[in-house]
Scaffold this motif. Structure first.
Motif, PDB file in Angstrom:
ATOM      1  N   CYS A 210     -19.890   9.732 -40.329  1.00 25.34           N
ATOM      2  CA  CYS A 210     -21.162   9.031 -40.092  1.00 25.34           C
ATOM      3  C   CYS A 210     -21.072   8.175 -38.835  1.00 25.34           C
ATOM      4  CB  CYS A 210     -21.516   8.158 -41.295  1.00 25.34           C
ATOM      5  SG  CYS A 210     -21.989   9.076 -42.786  1.00 25.34           S
ATOM      6  N   ALA A 211     -19.953   7.455 -38.686  1.00 18.14           N
ATOM      7  CA  ALA A 211     -19.757   6.623 -37.500  1.00 18.14           C
ATOM      8  C   ALA A 211     -19.739   7.472 -36.237  1.00 18.14           C
ATOM      9  CB  ALA A 211     -18.459   5.827 -37.629  1.00 18.14           C
ATOM     10  N   ALA A 212     -19.042   8.595 -36.296  1.00 16.70           N
ATOM     11  CA  ALA A 212     -18.968   9.483 -35.129  1.00 16.70           C
ATOM     12  C   ALA A 212     -20.347  10.026 -34.768  1.00 16.70           C
ATOM     13  CB  ALA A 212     -18.000  10.631 -35.412  1.00 16.70           C
ATOM     14  N   MET A 213     -21.160  10.344 -35.774  1.00 17.75           N
ATOM     15  CA  MET A 213     -22.505  10.862 -35.502  1.00 17.75           C
ATOM     16  C   MET A 213     -23.383   9.787 -34.868  1.00 17.75           C
ATOM     17  SD  MET A 213     -25.207  12.773 -38.063  1.00 17.75           S
ATOM     18  CE  MET A 213     -24.305  14.317 -38.003  1.00 17.75           C
ATOM     19  N   ALA A 214     -23.313   8.560 -35.372  1.00 16.13           N
ATOM     20  CA  ALA A 214     -24.113   7.470 -34.808  1.00 16.13           C
ATOM     21  C   ALA A 214     -23.722   7.200 -33.360  1.00 16.13           C
ATOM     22  CB  ALA A 214     -23.963   6.217 -35.648  1.00 16.13           C
TER      23      ALA A 214
ATOM     24  N   ALA B 172     -22.354   9.371 -31.315  1.00 16.52           N
ATOM     25  CA  ALA B 172     -22.783  10.526 -30.524  1.00 16.52           C
ATOM     26  C   ALA B 172     -24.273  10.457 -30.225  1.00 16.52           C
ATOM     27  CB  ALA B 172     -22.440  11.816 -31.262  1.00 16.52           C
ATOM     28  N   ALA B 173     -25.074  10.035 -31.212  1.00 15.68           N
ATOM     29  CA  ALA B 173     -26.522   9.906 -30.994  1.00 15.68           C
ATOM     30  C   ALA B 173     -26.824   8.807 -29.984  1.00 15.68           C
ATOM     31  CB  ALA B 173     -27.215   9.618 -32.324  1.00 15.68           C
ATOM     32  N   HIS B 174     -26.132   7.688 -30.096  1.00 19.16           N
ATOM     33  CA  HIS B 174     -26.305   6.562 -29.166  1.00 19.16           C
ATOM     34  C   HIS B 174     -26.045   7.019 -27.731  1.00 19.16           C
ATOM     35  CE1 HIS B 174     -26.162   2.128 -28.354  1.00 19.16           C
ATOM     36  NE2 HIS B 174     -25.319   2.487 -27.397  1.00 19.16           N
ATOM     37  N   ARG B 175     -24.982   7.779 -27.546  1.00 23.16           N
ATOM     38  CA  ARG B 175     -24.626   8.246 -26.207  1.00 23.16           C
ATOM     39  C   ARG B 175     -25.565   9.350 -25.737  1.00 23.16           C
ATOM     40  NH1 ARG B 175     -19.069   7.917 -28.497  1.00 23.16           N
ATOM     41  NH2 ARG B 175     -18.029   6.104 -27.580  1.00 23.16           N
ATOM     42  N   ALA B 176     -25.925  10.267 -26.623  1.00 24.39           N
ATOM     43  CA  ALA B 176     -26.765  11.394 -26.233  1.00 24.39           C
ATOM     44  C   ALA B 176     -28.128  10.935 -25.732  1.00 24.39           C
ATOM     45  CB  ALA B 176     -26.939  12.352 -27.410  1.00 24.39           C
ATOM     46  N   LEU B 177     -28.635   9.837 -26.285  1.00 22.96           N
ATOM     47  CA  LEU B 177     -29.943   9.337 -25.895  1.00 22.96           C
ATOM     48  C   LEU B 177     -29.860   8.261 -24.808  1.00 22.96           C
ATOM     49  CD1 LEU B 177     -31.648   9.157 -29.411  1.00 22.96           C
ATOM     50  CD2 LEU B 177     -31.883  10.938 -27.670  1.00 22.96           C
ATOM     51  N   GLY B 178     -28.655   7.957 -24.348  1.00 24.03           N
ATOM     52  CA  GLY B 178     -28.490   6.984 -23.272  1.00 24.03           C
ATOM     53  C   GLY B 178     -28.836   5.564 -23.677  1.00 24.03           C
ATOM     54  N   LEU B 179     -28.555   5.201 -24.925  1.00 26.65           N
ATOM     55  CA  LEU B 179     -28.907   3.873 -25.413  1.00 26.65           C
ATOM     56  C   LEU B 179     -27.863   2.842 -24.999  1.00 26.65           C
ATOM     57  CD1 LEU B 179     -30.127   4.891 -28.981  1.00 26.65           C
ATOM     58  CD2 LEU B 179     -31.404   4.819 -26.831  1.00 26.65           C
ATOM     59  N   ARG B 180     -28.232   1.569 -25.113  1.00 27.23           N
ATOM     60  CA  ARG B 180     -27.287   0.511 -24.761  1.00 27.23           C
ATOM     61  C   ARG B 180     -27.451  -0.680 -25.707  1.00 27.23           C
ATOM     62  NH1 ARG B 180     -30.196  -1.670 -19.145  1.00 27.23           N
ATOM     63  NH2 ARG B 180     -31.687  -3.059 -20.203  1.00 27.23           N
ATOM     64  N   ASP B 181     -26.418  -1.458 -25.799  1.00 23.31           N
ATOM     65  CA  ASP B 181     -26.370  -2.727 -26.542  1.00 23.31           C
ATOM     66  C   ASP B 181     -26.430  -2.541 -28.052  1.00 23.31           C
ATOM     67  OD1 ASP B 181     -26.344  -3.948 -24.083  1.00 23.31           O
ATOM     68  OD2 ASP B 181     -28.345  -4.819 -24.236  1.00 23.31           O
ATOM     69  N   LEU B 182     -27.493  -1.922 -28.559  1.00 22.79           N
ATOM     70  CA  LEU B 182     -27.737  -1.963 -29.998  1.00 22.79           C
ATOM     71  C   LEU B 182     -28.602  -0.777 -30.422  1.00 22.79           C
ATOM     72  CD1 LEU B 182     -27.728  -3.703 -32.681  1.00 22.79           C
ATOM     73  CD2 LEU B 182     -29.835  -4.734 -31.830  1.00 22.79           C
ATOM     74  N   SER B 183     -28.188  -0.098 -31.474  1.00 22.52           N
ATOM     75  CA  SER B 183     -29.018   0.940 -32.082  1.00 22.52           C
ATOM     76  C   SER B 183     -28.613   1.094 -33.532  1.00 22.52           C
ATOM     77  CB  SER B 183     -28.882   2.289 -31.344  1.00 22.52           C
ATOM     78  OG  SER B 183     -27.612   2.884 -31.594  1.00 22.52           O
ATOM     79  N   ARG B 184     -29.500   1.706 -34.305  1.00 15.48           N
ATOM     80  CA  ARG B 184     -29.167   2.026 -35.700  1.00 15.48           C
ATOM     81  C   ARG B 184     -29.574   3.461 -35.971  1.00 15.48           C
ATOM     82  NH1 ARG B 184     -33.061  -0.198 -39.076  1.00 15.48           N
ATOM     83  NH2 ARG B 184     -33.760   1.934 -39.492  1.00 15.48           N
ATOM     84  N   THR B 185     -28.632   4.248 -36.449  1.00 16.43           N
ATOM     85  CA  THR B 185     -28.901   5.638 -36.768  1.00 16.43           C
ATOM     86  C   THR B 185     -28.980   5.806 -38.271  1.00 16.43           C
ATOM     87  OG1 THR B 185     -27.850   6.500 -34.757  1.00 16.43           O
ATOM     88  CG2 THR B 185     -27.990   7.992 -36.628  1.00 16.43           C
ATOM     89  N   ASP B 186     -30.039   6.471 -38.728  1.00 15.20           N
ATOM     90  CA  ASP B 186     -30.232   6.738 -40.147  1.00 15.20           C
ATOM     91  C   ASP B 186     -29.818   8.171 -40.429  1.00 15.20           C
ATOM     92  OD1 ASP B 186     -31.271   4.185 -40.314  1.00 15.20           O
ATOM     93  OD2 ASP B 186     -33.350   4.850 -40.124  1.00 15.20           O
ATOM     94  N   LEU B 187     -29.051   8.339 -41.494  1.00 13.88           N
ATOM     95  CA  LEU B 187     -28.444   9.624 -41.833  1.00 13.88           C
ATOM     96  C   LEU B 187     -28.625   9.925 -43.310  1.00 13.88           C
ATOM     97  CD1 LEU B 187     -24.970   8.674 -40.315  1.00 13.88           C
ATOM     98  CD2 LEU B 187     -26.703   9.955 -39.089  1.00 13.88           C
ATOM     99  N   ILE B 188     -28.489  11.188 -43.652  1.00 10.33           N
ATOM    100  CA  ILE B 188     -28.351  11.613 -45.039  1.00 10.33           C
ATOM    101  C   ILE B 188     -27.023  12.351 -45.162  1.00 10.33           C
ATOM    102  CG2 ILE B 188     -29.184  13.181 -46.835  1.00 10.33           C
ATOM    103  CD1 ILE B 188     -30.958  10.861 -46.709  1.00 10.33           C
ATOM    104  N   VAL B 189     -26.227  11.961 -46.140  1.00 12.73           N
ATOM    105  CA  VAL B 189     -24.966  12.653 -46.388  1.00 12.73           C
ATOM    106  C   VAL B 189     -25.210  13.678 -47.487  1.00 12.73           C
ATOM    107  CG1 VAL B 189     -22.580  12.439 -47.144  1.00 12.73           C
ATOM    108  CG2 VAL B 189     -23.594  10.680 -45.662  1.00 12.73           C
ATOM    109  N   ARG B 190     -25.158  14.952 -47.115  1.00 14.86           N
ATOM    110  CA  ARG B 190     -25.375  16.050 -48.062  1.00 14.86           C
ATOM    111  C   ARG B 190     -24.070  16.808 -48.247  1.00 14.86           C
ATOM    112  NH1 ARG B 190     -29.805  20.372 -46.336  1.00 14.86           N
ATOM    113  NH2 ARG B 190     -28.358  20.517 -44.576  1.00 14.86           N
ATOM    114  N   ASP B 191     -23.581  16.819 -49.482  1.00 15.79           N
ATOM    115  CA  ASP B 191     -22.325  17.515 -49.789  1.00 15.79           C
ATOM    116  C   ASP B 191     -21.198  17.050 -48.868  1.00 15.79           C
ATOM    117  OD1 ASP B 191     -23.662  18.991 -51.758  1.00 15.79           O
ATOM    118  OD2 ASP B 191     -24.249  20.529 -50.314  1.00 15.79           O
ATOM    119  N   GLY B 192     -21.165  15.745 -48.601  1.00 18.43           N
ATOM    120  CA  GLY B 192     -20.089  15.176 -47.799  1.00 18.43           C
ATOM    121  C   GLY B 192     -20.257  15.311 -46.300  1.00 18.43           C
ATOM    122  N   VAL B 193     -21.394  15.877 -45.853  1.00 15.98           N
ATOM    123  CA  VAL B 193     -21.620  16.107 -44.424  1.00 15.98           C
ATOM    124  C   VAL B 193     -22.858  15.321 -43.983  1.00 15.98           C
ATOM    125  CG1 VAL B 193     -22.079  17.821 -42.647  1.00 15.98           C
ATOM    126  CG2 VAL B 193     -20.597  18.397 -44.585  1.00 15.98           C
ATOM    127  N   PRO B 194     -22.746  14.464 -42.960  1.00 14.65           N
ATOM    128  CA  PRO B 194     -23.916  13.702 -42.513  1.00 14.65           C
ATOM    129  C   PRO B 194     -24.890  14.566 -41.716  1.00 14.65           C
ATOM    130  CG  PRO B 194     -22.013  13.173 -41.158  1.00 14.65           C
ATOM    131  CD  PRO B 194     -21.515  14.066 -42.248  1.00 14.65           C
TER     132      PRO B 194
END
Length: 318
Positions: free
Chosen positions: A242-246, A248-270
């Motif tokens: 989950c941390a790695a996905m958040a 990756a999303a922060h970097r992929a969208l070119g964000l800075r300082d602060l962001s929050r990524t919402d996820l669903i963990v399905r069968d152990g996979v975010p």
């Protein structure tokens, strides 16, 4: 060095009340840390407020609309006013789910099956012609939500075809484009990413357990309606993913300082749901819970974000 901070909250979006609550909490935290704080709203007097505050940093906690779509941040850039958070262009991309989700998917991050439905297309082609295509492509259950909104406003879980037209119309009440996407069953998790100058870092994941089973507006902002578990009670390998996905999303969208990524963990996979560049800061909001779980002080983090914004202006001036 100036300790002036303008906390910008309120605005005219459907999330005004939440924004005001976030603003009060951030303002109090910064005052407790010794800052001179001015609380401001998006009104005709805002430019005068910005001009009157010497060497001030803006801390935006505006949710929805102009608060997250990059428009106001673009004005701050135009005026040369430093502020906490992502810049205008990246905020605009992140805020529009019809744009950000395909970009996230292109970066190799797992996302739900999704279709964007402009109101004009839905009106001209008719609900009957589209419902069967959406049902075949997305499948039931599905989630219908506005492309450009937050706090679960205008969101509807749809379990059968007869419910879909009304759900799409509800989403249109918050914007011109509705998102129809696969509803994913699993553990709902939020991961906050903070960058205080040494690169983005994921805070502990927060697990969300609403009493109603749906994390809607009431569940988000009514005390006692949702159980929040921070850190999340999930296996380490899952929270690491989950941390790695958040991140990756922060970097992929070119964000800075602060962001929050919402996820669903399905069968152990975010699976990525959406990202927020102005996360809530209320007593029941996820980012403050993540900060507390990291054993950092809320006021200390707010102060560090302000210092980061101020140092960025100095770097730009050199």
């Amino acid at each position: 060095m100036s300790d002036n901070v303008i906390v910008l909250a309120g605005g005219l979006s459907h999330e005004r009340d939440v924004s005001l609550r976030s603003g009060r909490r951030v303002s109090q935290a910064l005052r407790d840390a010794g800052h001179q704080v001015v609380e401001a709203d998006v009104t005709a007097s805002l430019l005068d407020t910005l001009a009157a505050a010497e060497d001030a940093v803006v801390f935006p906690v505006l949710h929805g609309g102009a608060g997250e779509d990059g428009a106001l941040r673009g004005v701050l850039d135009l005026l040369g006013v430093p502020y906490v958070g992502s810049d205008g262009p990246s905020s605009r991309i992140a805020f529009d789910k019809a744009v950000s989700t395909p970009l996230i998917a292109h970066a190799g991050i797992a996302t739900p099956r999704q279709a964007a439905m402009p109101q004009s297309v839905f009106r001209e082609l008719g609900a009957g012609a589209l419902v069967s295509a959406l049902a075949e492509t997305i499948g039931f259950p599905m989630m219908v939500k506005p492309a450009r909104s937050g706090s679960a406003l205008g969101c509807t879980k749809v379990t059968e075809a007869a419910e879909l037209p009304a759900a799409v119309v509800t989403a249109f009440s918050y914007g011109e484009v509705a998102i129809v996407e696969e509803f994913i069953e699993g553990d709902e998790v939020a991961v906050t990413v903070i960058d205080l100058g040494e690169g983005p870092v994921a805070l502990p994941a927060v697990q969300i357990q609403p009493r109603s089973g749906v994390y809607d507006y009431t569940a988000r902002y009514t005390a006692g309606e949702t159980r929040f578990v921070a850190p999340a009670e999930l296996p380490d390998e899952v929270t690491d993913a989950c941390a790695a996905m958040a991140l990756a999303a922060h970097r992929a969208l070119g964000l800075r300082d602060l962001s929050r990524t919402d996820l669903i963990v399905r069968d152990g996979v975010p699976v990525f749901l959406e990202v927020n560049v102005a996360p809530g800061m209320t007593e029941t909001s996820l980012t403050p819970l993540a900060i507390e779980a990291s054993e950092a002080g809320f006021a200390d983090v707010c102060t560090a974000l302000v210092a980061r914004a101020r140092s960025r202006r100095r770097e730009d001036a050199e």
